[in-house]
Scaffold this active site. Structure first.
Site, PDB file in Angstrom:
ATOM      1  CG  HIS A  17       5.277   3.122   1.132  1.00 35.17           C
ATOM      2  ND1 HIS A  17       6.692   2.478   1.405  1.00 35.17           N
ATOM      3  CD2 HIS A  17       4.695   2.609   2.165  1.00 35.17           C
ATOM      4  CE1 HIS A  17       6.706   1.937   2.669  1.00 35.17           C
ATOM      5  NE2 HIS A  17       5.201   1.852   3.094  1.00 35.17           N
ATOM      6  CE  LYS A  41       7.100  -1.214  14.178  1.00 37.21           C
ATOM      7  NZ  LYS A  41       6.498  -0.916  12.908  1.00 37.21           N
ATOM      8  NE  ARG A  90       1.256  -4.313   2.508  1.00 34.34           N
ATOM      9  CZ  ARG A  90       2.037  -3.993   3.444  1.00 34.34           C
ATOM     10  NH1 ARG A  90       3.543  -3.763   2.967  1.00 34.34           N
ATOM     11  NH2 ARG A  90       2.022  -3.568   4.497  1.00 34.34           N
ATOM     12  CB  SER A 128       9.650  -1.432   4.559  1.00 30.13           C
ATOM     13  OG  SER A 128       8.884  -0.426   3.909  1.00 30.13           O
TER      14      SER A 128
HETATM   15  N1  LIG Z   1       2.915  -2.557  -1.274  1.00 29.19           N
HETATM   16  C1  LIG Z   1       1.887  -1.865  -0.802  1.00 29.19           C
HETATM   17  N2  LIG Z   1       0.671  -1.612  -1.232  1.00 29.19           N
HETATM   18  C2  LIG Z   1      -0.322  -0.894  -0.809  1.00 29.19           C
HETATM   19  N3  LIG Z   1       0.050  -0.147   0.407  1.00 29.19           N
HETATM   20  C3  LIG Z   1       1.102  -0.255   1.204  1.00 29.19           C
HETATM   21  C4  LIG Z   1       2.198  -1.327   0.610  1.00 29.19           C
HETATM   22  N4  LIG Z   1       3.116  -1.221   1.399  1.00 29.19           N
HETATM   23  C5  LIG Z   1       2.786  -0.635   2.564  1.00 29.19           C
HETATM   24  N5  LIG Z   1       1.453  -0.036   2.168  1.00 29.19           N
HETATM   25  C6  LIG Z   1       0.770   0.665   3.170  1.00 29.19           C
HETATM   26  O1  LIG Z   1       1.162   1.958   3.520  1.00 29.19           O
HETATM   27  C7  LIG Z   1       1.024   2.468   5.056  1.00 29.19           C
HETATM   28  C8  LIG Z   1       2.284   2.729   5.599  1.00 29.19           C
HETATM   29  O2  LIG Z   1       3.129   1.402   5.761  1.00 29.19           O
HETATM   30  P1  LIG Z   1       4.514   1.187   6.591  1.00 29.19           P
HETATM   31  O3  LIG Z   1       5.425   1.902   5.983  1.00 29.19           O
HETATM   32  O4  LIG Z   1       4.417  -0.033   6.573  1.00 29.19           O
HETATM   33  O5  LIG Z   1       4.045   1.696   7.900  1.00 29.19           O
HETATM   34  P2  LIG Z   1       3.175   1.175   9.321  1.00 29.19           P
HETATM   35  O6  LIG Z   1       4.200   0.956  10.137  1.00 29.19           O
HETATM   36  O7  LIG Z   1       2.333   2.144   9.661  1.00 29.19           O
HETATM   37  O8  LIG Z   1       2.540   0.050   8.721  1.00 29.19           O
HETATM   38  C9  LIG Z   1       0.310   1.172   5.327  1.00 29.19           C
HETATM   39  O9  LIG Z   1      -1.071   1.679   5.338  1.00 29.19           O
HETATM   40  C10 LIG Z   1       0.586  -0.061   4.596  1.00 29.19           C
HETATM   41  O10 LIG Z   1      -0.496  -1.084   4.507  1.00 29.19           O
HETATM   42 MG   LIG Z   2       3.497  -1.650   8.061  1.00 31.03          MG
END
Ligand SMILES: Nc1ncnc2c1ncn2[C@@H]1O[C@H](COP(=O)(O)OP(=O)(O)O)[C@@H](O)[C@H]1O
Ligand SMILES: [Mg+2]
Length: 163
Positions: A17, A41, A90, A128
């Site tokens: 992030h 969730k 990703r 995460s």
């Molecule tokens: N390691 C990473 N590299 C690039 N983008 C990421 C990575 N981890 C999460 N993201 C991106 O960050 C955003 C928020 O992710 P996340 O916290 O999982 O929320 P959500 O519940 O909306 O998926 C999403 O667009 C996700 O694809």
């Molecule tokens: Mg996610």
């Protein structure tokens, strides 16, 4: 001023992030990190904790704002008057979900557009979910999350940080 909203769960924030936010700041003047309150969730960290960990991480960056939103993302973007949503991609698996979400949101509002940034090669496997899983079992997540987050994870799982 060019502003983007970067929405997500951030449960907790990872260096994946952080990487997207930092790179977003090279394109936008300001990035609003919007923590989604999802009533279906049950997160590991509460809304307030996720916000706190994000604030801590970007304390020295005035161009990053941390906010919380509930309900439709397009409504939130409209309310904030921000026309751009930033998301990270990703692997192929992200693509399908993101494509679906962006298409549905497009249908809901033509006032918001989406910008996707590819993950960095050293972050592509960081999620995460995986971070929570590894920390819960006492594995090391050092270097994959901000130091403050690392400490909070082991504290939450009642484990000493791995040596
Ligand atoms: N390691 C990473 N590299 C690039 N983008 C990421 C990575 N981890 C999460 N993201 C991106 O960050 C955003 C928020 O992710 P996340 O916290 O999982 O929320 P959500 O519940 O909306 O998926 C999403 O667009 C996700 O694809
Ligand atoms: Mg996610």
């Amino acid at each position: 001023m060019r502003v983007a909203i970067y929405p997500g769960s951030f449960d907790p924030i990872t260096h994946g992030h952080v990487d997207i936010i930092r790179r977003g700041l090279t394109i936008f003047d300001k990035v609003v990190v919007a923590v989604a309150v999802n009533l279906r969730k049950t997160p590991l960290f509460s809304d307030a904790e996720r916000v706190e960990l994000l604030r801590e991480t970007f304390a020295a960056e005035p161009r990053v704002e941390i906010d919380v939103f509930q309900g439709l993302l397009v409504e939130y973007a409209r309310r904030r008057g921000v026309p751009t949503v930033l998301r990270g991609l990703r692997a192929v698996s992200d693509f399908e979900y993101e494509f679906q979400m962006a298409s549905m949101n497009r249908r809901l509002s033509q006032d918001v557009d989406y910008l996707f940034m590819m993950t960095s090669e050293d972050q592509y496997y960081v999620s995460s979910t995986l971070i929570r899983e590894v920390a819960a079992n006492g594995g090391s997540v050092a270097g994959l999350v901000p130091p403050g987050v690392e400490a909070r994870l082991y504290e939450r799982f009642g484990r000493p940080p791995p040596a």
